[in-house]
Structure formats: C-alpha cells, structure tokens
Write a protein that holds these residues in place. Structure first.
Motif, PDB file in Angstrom:
ATOM      1  N   PRO A  76       0.835  -1.205   0.000  1.00 31.69           N
ATOM      2  CA  PRO A  76       0.000   0.000   0.000  1.00 31.69           C
ATOM      3  C   PRO A  76       0.875   1.261   0.000  1.00 31.69           C
ATOM      4  CG  PRO A  76       0.061  -0.947   2.189  1.00 31.69           C
ATOM      5  CD  PRO A  76       0.790  -1.904   1.280  1.00 31.69           C
ATOM      6  N   SER A  77       0.303   2.329  -0.495  1.00 28.13           N
ATOM      7  CA  SER A  77       1.000   3.617  -0.427  1.00 28.13           C
ATOM      8  C   SER A  77       0.936   4.112   1.011  1.00 28.13           C
ATOM      9  CB  SER A  77       0.332   4.619  -1.360  1.00 28.13           C
ATOM     10  OG  SER A  77      -0.968   4.920  -0.875  1.00 28.13           O
ATOM     11  N   LEU A  78       1.736   5.118   1.327  1.00 29.75           N
ATOM     12  CA  LEU A  78       1.716   5.673   2.682  1.00 29.75           C
ATOM     13  C   LEU A  78       0.348   6.252   3.004  1.00 29.75           C
ATOM     14  CD1 LEU A  78       3.165   6.367   5.303  1.00 29.75           C
ATOM     15  CD2 LEU A  78       3.955   8.471   4.230  1.00 29.75           C
ATOM     16  N   GLY A  79      -0.286   6.933   2.039  1.00 32.15           N
ATOM     17  CA  GLY A  79      -1.614   7.504   2.258  1.00 32.15           C
ATOM     18  C   GLY A  79      -2.644   6.434   2.579  1.00 32.15           C
ATOM     19  N   ALA A  80      -2.614   5.316   1.839  1.00 27.83           N
ATOM     20  CA  ALA A  80      -3.551   4.218   2.092  1.00 27.83           C
ATOM     21  C   ALA A  80      -3.267   3.577   3.448  1.00 27.83           C
ATOM     22  CB  ALA A  80      -3.451   3.175   0.979  1.00 27.83           C
ATOM     23  N   TRP A  81      -2.001   3.441   3.779  1.00 27.21           N
ATOM     24  CA  TRP A  81      -1.618   2.856   5.070  1.00 27.21           C
ATOM     25  C   TRP A  81      -2.086   3.743   6.224  1.00 27.21           C
ATOM     26  CZ3 TRP A  81       1.897   4.482   8.865  1.00 27.21           C
ATOM     27  CH2 TRP A  81       2.214   3.536   9.828  1.00 27.21           C
ATOM     28  N   LEU A  82      -1.904   5.054   6.082  1.00 21.61           N
ATOM     29  CA  LEU A  82      -2.352   5.986   7.125  1.00 21.61           C
ATOM     30  C   LEU A  82      -3.868   5.943   7.279  1.00 21.61           C
ATOM     31  CD1 LEU A  82      -0.007   9.023   6.500  1.00 21.61           C
ATOM     32  CD2 LEU A  82      -0.107   7.603   8.561  1.00 21.61           C
ATOM     33  N   ALA A  83      -4.592   5.845   6.165  1.00 19.13           N
ATOM     34  CA  ALA A  83      -6.057   5.765   6.233  1.00 19.13           C
ATOM     35  C   ALA A  83      -6.489   4.507   6.984  1.00 19.13           C
ATOM     36  CB  ALA A  83      -6.649   5.783   4.832  1.00 19.13           C
ATOM     37  N   ALA A  84      -5.750   3.409   6.812  1.00 15.43           N
ATOM     38  CA  ALA A  84      -6.081   2.164   7.504  1.00 15.43           C
ATOM     39  C   ALA A  84      -5.778   2.252   9.003  1.00 15.43           C
ATOM     40  CB  ALA A  84      -5.304   1.006   6.893  1.00 15.43           C
ATOM     41  N   GLN A  85      -4.884   3.154   9.411  1.00 21.55           N
ATOM     42  CA  GLN A  85      -4.533   3.295  10.822  1.00 21.55           C
ATOM     43  C   GLN A  85      -5.601   4.046  11.600  1.00 21.55           C
ATOM     44  OE1 GLN A  85      -1.870   1.611  11.925  1.00 21.55           O
ATOM     45  NE2 GLN A  85      -1.695   1.043   9.776  1.00 21.55           N
ATOM     46  N   ARG A 112      11.099  13.584   1.447  1.00 21.25           N
ATOM     47  CA  ARG A 112      10.209  14.698   1.110  1.00 21.25           C
ATOM     48  C   ARG A 112       8.955  14.189   0.407  1.00 21.25           C
ATOM     49  NH1 ARG A 112      13.526  19.153  -1.410  1.00 21.25           N
ATOM     50  NH2 ARG A 112      13.823  17.503  -2.912  1.00 21.25           N
ATOM     51  N   ALA A 113       9.069  13.187  -0.473  1.00 12.91           N
ATOM     52  CA  ALA A 113       7.903  12.628  -1.159  1.00 12.91           C
ATOM     53  C   ALA A 113       6.958  11.953  -0.164  1.00 12.91           C
ATOM     54  CB  ALA A 113       8.346  11.639  -2.231  1.00 12.91           C
ATOM     55  N   LEU A 114       7.526  11.182   0.777  1.00 18.13           N
ATOM     56  CA  LEU A 114       6.674  10.540   1.787  1.00 18.13           C
ATOM     57  C   LEU A 114       6.024  11.582   2.690  1.00 18.13           C
ATOM     58  CD1 LEU A 114       8.690   7.386   2.919  1.00 18.13           C
ATOM     59  CD2 LEU A 114       6.567   7.449   1.603  1.00 18.13           C
ATOM     60  N   ARG A 119       1.307  14.533   4.685  1.00 17.61           N
ATOM     61  CA  ARG A 119       0.629  15.809   4.963  1.00 17.61           C
ATOM     62  C   ARG A 119      -0.703  15.875   4.236  1.00 17.61           C
ATOM     63  NH1 ARG A 119       5.775  17.802   5.114  1.00 17.61           N
ATOM     64  NH2 ARG A 119       5.849  18.431   2.951  1.00 17.61           N
ATOM     65  N   ALA A 120      -0.771  15.292   3.038  1.00 14.68           N
ATOM     66  CA  ALA A 120      -2.031  15.263   2.304  1.00 14.68           C
ATOM     67  C   ALA A 120      -3.080  14.444   3.046  1.00 14.68           C
ATOM     68  CB  ALA A 120      -1.805  14.694   0.900  1.00 14.68           C
ATOM     69  N   VAL A 125       3.794  15.646  10.470  1.00 13.45           N
ATOM     70  CA  VAL A 125       4.941  14.918   9.924  1.00 13.45           C
ATOM     71  C   VAL A 125       6.237  15.600  10.317  1.00 13.45           C
ATOM     72  CG1 VAL A 125       6.037  14.082   7.808  1.00 13.45           C
ATOM     73  CG2 VAL A 125       3.574  14.286   7.910  1.00 13.45           C
ATOM     74  N   ARG A 126       7.250  14.795  10.541  1.00 14.58           N
ATOM     75  CA  ARG A 126       8.622  15.289  10.654  1.00 14.58           C
ATOM     76  C   ARG A 126       9.523  14.258  10.004  1.00 14.58           C
ATOM     77  NH1 ARG A 126       8.705  14.746  16.773  1.00 14.58           N
ATOM     78  NH2 ARG A 126       8.501  12.518  16.930  1.00 14.58           N
ATOM     79  N   ALA A 127      10.705  14.703   9.586  1.00 17.53           N
ATOM     80  CA  ALA A 127      11.659  13.803   8.927  1.00 17.53           C
ATOM     81  C   ALA A 127      12.987  13.855   9.665  1.00 17.53           C
ATOM     82  CB  ALA A 127      11.850  14.204   7.476  1.00 17.53           C
TER      83      ALA A 127
END
Length: 152
Positions: A76-85, A112-114, A119-120, A125-127
């Motif tokens: 899954p993409s990070l966005g999809a993974w975050l939505a599942a959390q 930066r891409a992640l 953020r979307a 977020v922090r890196a």
C-alpha cells in the motif's frame, strides 16, 4: 628456627602501602564520577531549558512506534496505510531516511515525497535523515508527547 627464617625479609612493606593507597585513590575517584556526571548533565539540561525558554519553544519527545510503514513493491502507499490506521490528531508520523555517503540528495527526495503524501492525509509529519551503512526509508506512527519547559 630463627626469627629471620620464620619471617623472611623481602622489603615488601612500602610496596603494599603504596598499592593500598593507589587502590584507595582509585575507589575515591570512581565514587565521585556519578556525582560529577549528574552535575554536568543538570548544567547542560538547565542551559538547554533556558535557551528554549528564551526562544519560547516546545520540544517533542519521540515515542515508541505504534505502527511502522516500510514502502515495498506491490504494498500500500503511505496515504492508504495511514487511512487504515485511523485518524488521530495526537499521532505524529516520523519519516526516517538513512543514507550512505553520496546519497544524501536521494534520501532527502524520498523523505520529502513521503512527507508530502502524509501531509495530504492530514497527519503531523517530521523527517529525520541520518547517515548509515545502508540506505533505508521508513515511517513510524507514534503518539509523541509535547513537553513544555517550565522556568524554575
């Protein structure tokens, strides 16, 4: 049996006294170390607290991960993974990018891409980008505690 045969003269008296004194000095120095380290740690913490107070800043403590994301092919993409959390305003996503010598720019681009994708999704977020023996990028979702320093 004479007295000299029962107690041979070896001249060890001053050497034993010197060894005892050296041992006592070593133990005294060793026992003083924790107090000296604690005092220097307190001075460093006090200095950092004054600097933060002067700047009016808060700092965050990085908490243990509640969930860990590693980008894998077909995953899954990070966005999809975050939505599942599940959304939680207390959660912070920390992106860790480890790079080898000469690959700093590539690690920064991946982080930066992640971060943009996270953020979307509405997550704080922090890196953290560090040098290492191998290249790796992953994200940790945790409930970091924001600590306000109180001037004493």
């Amino acid at each position: 049996m004479t007295l000299s045969a029962a107690h041979p003269r070896g001249g060890h008296g001053w050497q034993l006294i010197l060894a005892d004194l050296a041992l006592i000095l070593f133990l005294l120095a060793l026992s003083a170390l924790p107090a000296a380290e604690a005092e220097s740690g307190r001075r460093l913490a006090d200095t950092e607290a004054r600097e933060r107070d002067a700047l009016g800043m808060l700092h965050a403590e990085v908490a243990p991960a509640q969930a860990l994301f590693r980008p894998i092919p077909g995953g899954p993409s990070l966005g999809a993974w975050l939505a599942a959390q599940g959304p939680d305003p207390r959660a912070t996503l920390t992106i860790f990018a480890v790079h080898t010598r000469g690959s700093e720019a590539a690690a920064w681009r991946r982080a930066r891409a992640l971060a943009a994708e996270a953020r979307a999704s509405g997550v704080a977020v922090r890196a953290i980008i560090t040098a290492g023996m191998h290249e790796e990028v992953y994200a940790s979702l945790a409930y970091d505690a924001v600590i306000a320093e109180v001037a004493s």
